[in-house]
Design a protein around this motif. Structure first.
Motif, PDB file in Angstrom:
ATOM      1  N   HIS A 150      -4.897  -7.385  -4.740  1.00 51.29           N
ATOM      2  CA  HIS A 150      -5.528  -8.200  -4.632  1.00 51.29           C
ATOM      3  C   HIS A 150      -5.359  -9.412  -4.260  1.00 51.29           C
ATOM      4  O   HIS A 150      -6.787  -9.774  -3.285  1.00 51.29           O
ATOM      5  N   LEU A 179     -10.179   3.105   3.613  1.00 49.70           N
ATOM      6  CA  LEU A 179     -11.133   2.096   3.573  1.00 49.70           C
ATOM      7  C   LEU A 179     -10.349   0.941   4.395  1.00 49.70           C
ATOM      8  O   LEU A 179      -9.003   0.605   4.373  1.00 49.70           O
ATOM      9  N   SER A 180     -11.534   0.695   5.375  1.00 45.18           N
ATOM     10  CA  SER A 180     -11.465  -0.139   6.319  1.00 45.18           C
ATOM     11  C   SER A 180     -11.573  -1.326   6.064  1.00 45.18           C
ATOM     12  O   SER A 180     -10.842  -2.295   6.174  1.00 45.18           O
ATOM     13  N   ILE A 200      -5.395  -9.767  -0.213  1.00 38.18           N
ATOM     14  CA  ILE A 200      -6.388  -8.973   0.593  1.00 38.18           C
ATOM     15  C   ILE A 200      -7.556 -10.383   0.440  1.00 38.18           C
ATOM     16  O   ILE A 200      -8.193 -10.653   1.722  1.00 38.18           O
ATOM     17  N   ASP A 260     -14.077  -2.460  -5.344  1.00 37.05           N
ATOM     18  CA  ASP A 260     -12.821  -0.850  -5.331  1.00 37.05           C
ATOM     19  C   ASP A 260     -11.548  -1.189  -5.687  1.00 37.05           C
ATOM     20  O   ASP A 260     -11.051  -0.274  -6.173  1.00 37.05           O
ATOM     21  N   ILE A 261     -11.078  -2.554  -5.709  1.00 39.49           N
ATOM     22  CA  ILE A 261      -9.242  -2.641  -6.956  1.00 39.49           C
ATOM     23  C   ILE A 261     -10.167  -2.593  -7.925  1.00 39.49           C
ATOM     24  O   ILE A 261      -9.110  -1.809  -8.928  1.00 39.49           O
ATOM     25  N   LYS A 299       0.557  -1.138  -0.273  1.00 37.61           N
ATOM     26  CA  LYS A 299       0.166  -0.108   0.197  1.00 37.61           C
ATOM     27  C   LYS A 299       0.689   1.501   0.313  1.00 37.61           C
ATOM     28  O   LYS A 299      -0.081   2.486  -0.905  1.00 37.61           O
ATOM     29  N   LYS A 344      -7.989   7.402  -1.623  1.00 37.31           N
ATOM     30  CA  LYS A 344      -9.824   6.967  -0.913  1.00 37.31           C
ATOM     31  C   LYS A 344      -9.570   5.264  -0.574  1.00 37.31           C
ATOM     32  O   LYS A 344     -10.413   5.451  -0.106  1.00 37.31           O
ATOM     33  N   PHE A 345      -9.164   4.671  -2.120  1.00 38.26           N
ATOM     34  CA  PHE A 345      -9.123   3.075  -1.685  1.00 38.26           C
ATOM     35  C   PHE A 345      -7.901   2.876  -0.404  1.00 38.26           C
ATOM     36  O   PHE A 345      -8.334   1.913   0.472  1.00 38.26           O
ATOM     37  N   LEU A 346      -6.576   3.485   0.011  1.00 37.08           N
ATOM     38  CA  LEU A 346      -6.257   3.436   0.506  1.00 37.08           C
ATOM     39  C   LEU A 346      -6.681   3.339   2.451  1.00 37.08           C
ATOM     40  O   LEU A 346      -6.465   3.269   3.556  1.00 37.08           O
ATOM     41  N   ILE A 394     -11.718  -3.076   2.862  1.00 33.41           N
ATOM     42  CA  ILE A 394     -11.355  -3.637   0.527  1.00 33.41           C
ATOM     43  C   ILE A 394     -11.944  -4.572   0.023  1.00 33.41           C
ATOM     44  O   ILE A 394     -11.785  -5.871   0.179  1.00 33.41           O
ATOM     45  N   ARG A 395     -12.846  -4.436  -1.178  1.00 34.42           N
ATOM     46  CA  ARG A 395     -13.678  -5.060  -1.994  1.00 34.42           C
ATOM     47  C   ARG A 395     -12.923  -5.465  -3.331  1.00 34.42           C
ATOM     48  O   ARG A 395     -12.803  -4.375  -3.651  1.00 34.42           O
TER      49      ARG A 395
END
Length: 656
Positions: free
Chosen positions: A269, A209-210, A272, A216-217, A163, A205-207, A212-213
Motif C-alpha cells: 500500500h 490489476l494494471s 504503490i 482494492d487493498i 506481490k 484478481k488483485f494481482l 491498484i487503488r
C-alpha cells in the motif's frame, strides 16, 4: 556504541573493497551493543547513524544502493513468505530438524536473501536489541534511508517481489484452510464460500490489476479479516471439541500466514500509493530478526507449539475446577460434607497401605500395590462425589487463570479476580478441615474395631512411633516429601485436562455409543447414560487414578534409585496419626501432639502451595499474562488480605 567510522566504510564500499553483504554486516556490528540487552546503547548508536546520514547524503545514497541491490539481485520471496512462519513438517520432525541444524548448521546460499539476512544478523542475541529498540528509532532510520528514492526499475522490482510473496502465501493459506483436520472442525470450509478459498480468488484478481487503488487493498484487508475471525472461532470451539498438537500447529501457521499477508499489504500500500512505509518495514524487520535468531531454538519452538495446547488442557481442567469453588454458604457447607465423606475412604486406604507395607515385599511389587490402593481409592472417592482437598488447586488454578485472561487486562475487574481467589482459599481450607476432622476419628474407630475383634491394636507401639517420627517436620524430610506430593497433584491436574481434551477431540463417548455389541449388551438407554458420564468424567477419573499411581511409585522409585524420595499427603499424615495415637493408648507427650499438628499443617500447606503454584504458572503461561497485570493483582490481593482476612477463611457471604 556506534562509532563514527561509517564514512570510511562507505568510501571503501563505493570503491568496491567490501561487497554489500560485508558492508551491511560491518555496519550492524558497529550498532550492536556489547551486552545484547543494553537497548539504550543500541538506540544511541542507531540515532548517531541517522544523524551521520542526514549530514552526509552521499553516505545515505551508498547505504540505500546496497540495500536495493540486495533486494533486486537476491531471491526475496522465501524471506517474506517463510521466515517467521511455522513449517508444516510436523512437530517431532521439526524438533529433529532444529536439533540437527543446531549441531551442524546449513551452508548459506548467497542467492537467497533469507540466507544473506542470517549473515548480517549473525548473533542469536541480536533479537534482544533489535526488538527491544523503540519503533520510533527504527522508523527514523527507515525514513532517513528512504528506499523510495531508488530508481523506478528498482522500485518496481521491490513491488513485484512483495506481490510474488503475497501470492505464495495466498496459495499456502488456501491449502491450510483445506486441511482435513481443520475441515473436521468446520465442515463449511470445503465449500467455495470458504474465506480461505475466497481470499485466494481475490488475491489473484488483485494481482492482475494494471492500476491498484486504495479501495482494492482495503478489500483484501476485509477478506483476510474474515479468515482471521473464522480461525479464532475454530480455536474457541476447540475448548469443547478438543485439539491435538498437529491441529494446534496448523492454527498457529494459519494465523501467522494471515498476519504476514496483512503486513505485506501494508508495505505494498505504501510503495504503490507513495505513503510512509517505515512503520510496516519496522514491524517486518523485527519479525524477521526474531525468526532468524530463533530458527534453531528448540525451547522457543516447544513453547510456541505447547502454549495453545496447554491453554486447551487448562481450560478443560477449569470446567472441573468450577465445582471446587464455593460461591456461597450452601456450597461451602456442601463442600465440607463431601470432604468429610472422603475422610472415611482415606482412613480405609491408609489401613490397606499399612497392611501392604507390613509384608515388606520387593520394591516394585510394593509400589504397584501402593499405586492400586491409592488410585482405586481416589477413583471411588470421585464416584461417590466426595472431595479430596488437595485435588482442588490443580483444577481451581485454571479457573483463576481463565478469569485473569478475561478480566486481568482491565483494572476495573481486578476486584472480581481477588474475590475468586478468596472463595478458592476458603473452599480449600474447609475441604482440608473436612478431610482431617473425619479421617483421624475414623482411624481411631478402625483401631477400636480391631481391638474388639482381635484383642490388640491395629499397629504396635514401635510402628506407631515410626509413623509419628516419619511425619515429624523437625526430624524428617516431611516438608520436602509434601512438595513431591504437590508436584504429583499438579501432574494429575494436567492429566485430567489432557484426557478431557482427548475424549472431546477423538469423540470417544460418541464412538462408544455406536458400538453395536455394547448396544446389545447394555441397551441403548443405559449405554447413553454411560457415555454421557464418560464425556463429563473421563478426565477426573484418569486424573485421580494416575495421581494414586504417582503417589504409589514415588517411594518405590526412591528405594530403587537409592534416593531420599517419598511423598507426604495431608490426609494420609492425619490418618497415620489417627492410627498411632490409640496404639500408644494416647499416652503421648505434648511434644508429640505439637509436632503431629505441626506436621499436618505444614504438609497441607506445602501440598497446596506447590500444586497451586505450578498449576497457575502453566495456566498463566498459556494465556501470556503480563507482569504489569499481575502487579496490580497482587497489590489488590494483599490489600484485601490485610483488611478482610476472614474473607479468605470463612464461608463466603450471600451474593448481592
Amino acid at each position: 556504541m556506534f562509532q563514527p567510522t561509517f564514512d570510511h566504510q562507505a568510501a571503501r564500499e563505493a570503491a568496491g573493497d567490501l561487497d554489500d553483504i560485508q558492508f551491511l554486516r560491518a555496519l550492524f556490528d558497529d550498532i550492536r551493543p556489547n551486552v545484547s540487552t543494553d537497548i539504550e546503547s543500541a538506540s544511541k548508536a542507531l540515532q548517531a547513524l541517522c544523524f551521520l546520514l542526514q549530514q552526509h547524503p552521499q553516505y545515505a545514497l551508498s547505504l540505500r544502493n546496497s540495500l536495493l541491490r540486495l533486494l533486486n539481485e537476491k531471491s526475496v520471496i522465501s524471506l517474506y513468505s517463510d521466515h517467521g512462519i511455522q513449517s508444516d513438517l510436523g512437530f517431532f520432525t521439526e524438533i529433529y530438524r532444529r536439533l540437527s541444524h543446531k549441531l551442524l548448521p546449513d551452508v548459506p546460499d548467497p542467492k537467497y536473501l533469507k540466507d544473506v539476512f542470517g549473515q548480517i544478523f549473525h548473533q542469536n542475541s541480536d533479537v534482544d536489541w533489535v526488538i527491544g529498540m523503540p519503533d520510533t528509532v527504527w522508523r527514523d532510520f527507515m525514513q532517513t534511508l528512504d528506499i523510495s528514492q531508488g530508481d523506478a526499475t528498482q522500485q518496481q522490482n521491490c513491488i513485484q517481489e512483495v506481490k510474488d510473496a503475497l501470492q505464495v502465501l495466498s496459495y499456502r493459506l488456501s491449502a491450510s484452510g483445506l486441511d482435513p483436520e481443520l475441515i473436521l472442525q468446520h465442515e463449511d470450509l470445503e465449500s467455495n464460500d470458504s474465506p480461505f478459498i475466497t481470499q485466494n480468488i481475490e488475491i489473484q484478481k488483485f494481482l492482475a490489476l494494471s492500476a491498484i487503488r486504495a479501495e482494492d487493498i482495503q478489500h483484501l484487508y476485509t477478506v483476510l479479516k474474515r479468515c482471521e475471525q473464522l480461525t479464532y472461532e475454530i480455536r474457541k470451539s476447540n475448548a469443547k471439541t478438543g485439539t491435538s498438537i498437529s491441529l494446534t500447529a496448523l492454527m498457529q501457521r494459519i494465523l501467522q500466514q494471515i498476519q504476514r499477508m496483512q503486513l505485506l499489504l501494508d508495505i505494498l500500500h505504501g510503495l504503490i500509493l507513495k505513503h510512509d512505509v517505515s512503520q510496516a518495514i519496522t514491524r517486518l524487520l523485527k519479525q524477521l530478526v526474531d525468526a532468524e535468531c530463533k530458527k534453531n531454538n528448540l525451547a522457543e519452538y516447544w513453547r510456541q507449539n505447547t502454549e495453545l495446547l496447554a491453554l486447551r488442557v487448562t481450560e478443560n481442567a477449569s470446567h472441573t475446577g468450577e465445582h471446587y469453588i464455593a460461591q456461597h454458604r450452601h456450597e461451602y457447607y456442601k463442600l465440607m460434607g463431601s470432604a468429610m465423606g472422603a475422610g472415611i475412604i482415606i482412613a480405609i486406604m491408609a489401613l490397606f497401605k499399612i497392611i501392604i507395607a507390613s509384608y515388606h515385599l520387593a520394591p516394585l511389587t510394593e509400589a504397584i500395590l501402593f499405586s492400586l490402593n491409592y488410585g482405586l481409592g481416589f477413583v471411588i472417592i470421585h464416584l461417590l462425589h466426595f472431595t479430596v482437598a488437595t485435588k482442588q488447586p490443580a483444577m481451581t488454578a485454571a479457573t483463576i487463570a481463565a478469569t485473569i485472561d478475561d478480566h486481568g487486562h482491565d483494572s476495573k475487574n481486578i476486584h472480581n479476580l481477588v474475590n475468586i481467589v478468596a472463595q478458592t482459599t476458603s473452599s480449600q481450607t474447609i475441604a482440608i478441615l473436612g478431610n482431617v476432622v473425619v479421617v483421624i476419628p475414623m482411624a481411631i474407630l478402625i483401631d477400636w474395631l480391631v481391638i474388639q475383634a482381635t484383642g490388640h491394636h491395629f499397629i504396635g507401639a514401635e510402628k506407631a512411633h515410626a509413623l509419628l517420627d516419619s511425619n515429624n517436620p523437625l526430624i524428617s524430610l516431611t516438608v520436602l516429601y509434601a512438595a513431591v506430593a504437590g508436584v504429583c497433584l499438579f501432574l494429575s491436574g494436567l492429566i485430567a485436562g489432557y484426557h478431557d481434551n482427548l475424549a472431546a477431540y477423538n469423540r470417544i463417548p460418541e464412538r462408544l455409543g455406536h458400538l453395536q455389541w455394547l448396544q446389545r449388551l447394555l441397551g441403548k438407554d443405559r449405554l447413553w447414560r454411560i457415555t454421557e458420564y464418560i464425556r463429563h468424567n473421563l478426565g477426573a477419573l484418569a486424573g485421580n487414578f494416575y495421581f494414586g499411581c504417582l503417589l504409589g511409585f514415588a517411594s518405590g522409585l526412591g528405594v530403587m534409585l537409592g534416593l531420599p524420595l517419598d511423598i507426604r499427603h495431608v490426609t494420609f499424615v492425619a490418618a497415620f496419626s489417627g492410627y498411632a495415637l490409640p496404639a500408644l493408648d494416647f499416652q503421648v507427650s505434648h511434644y508429640i501432639i505439637a509436632t503431629s499438628v505441626l506436621g499436618i499443617a505444614l504438609v497441607g500447606t506445602t501440598n497446596l502451595i506447590t500444586s497451586f503454584g505450578l498449576a497457575i504458572y502453566v495456566a498463566m503461561k498459556s494465556r501470556k499474562v503480563r507482569y504489569r497485570h499481575w502487579k496490580a493483582f497482587w497489590l489488590e490481593l494483599f490489600t484485601a488480605l490485610y483488611r478482610q482476612p476472614g474473607k479468605f477463611l470463612l464461608p463466603p457471604k450471600k451474593p448481592e
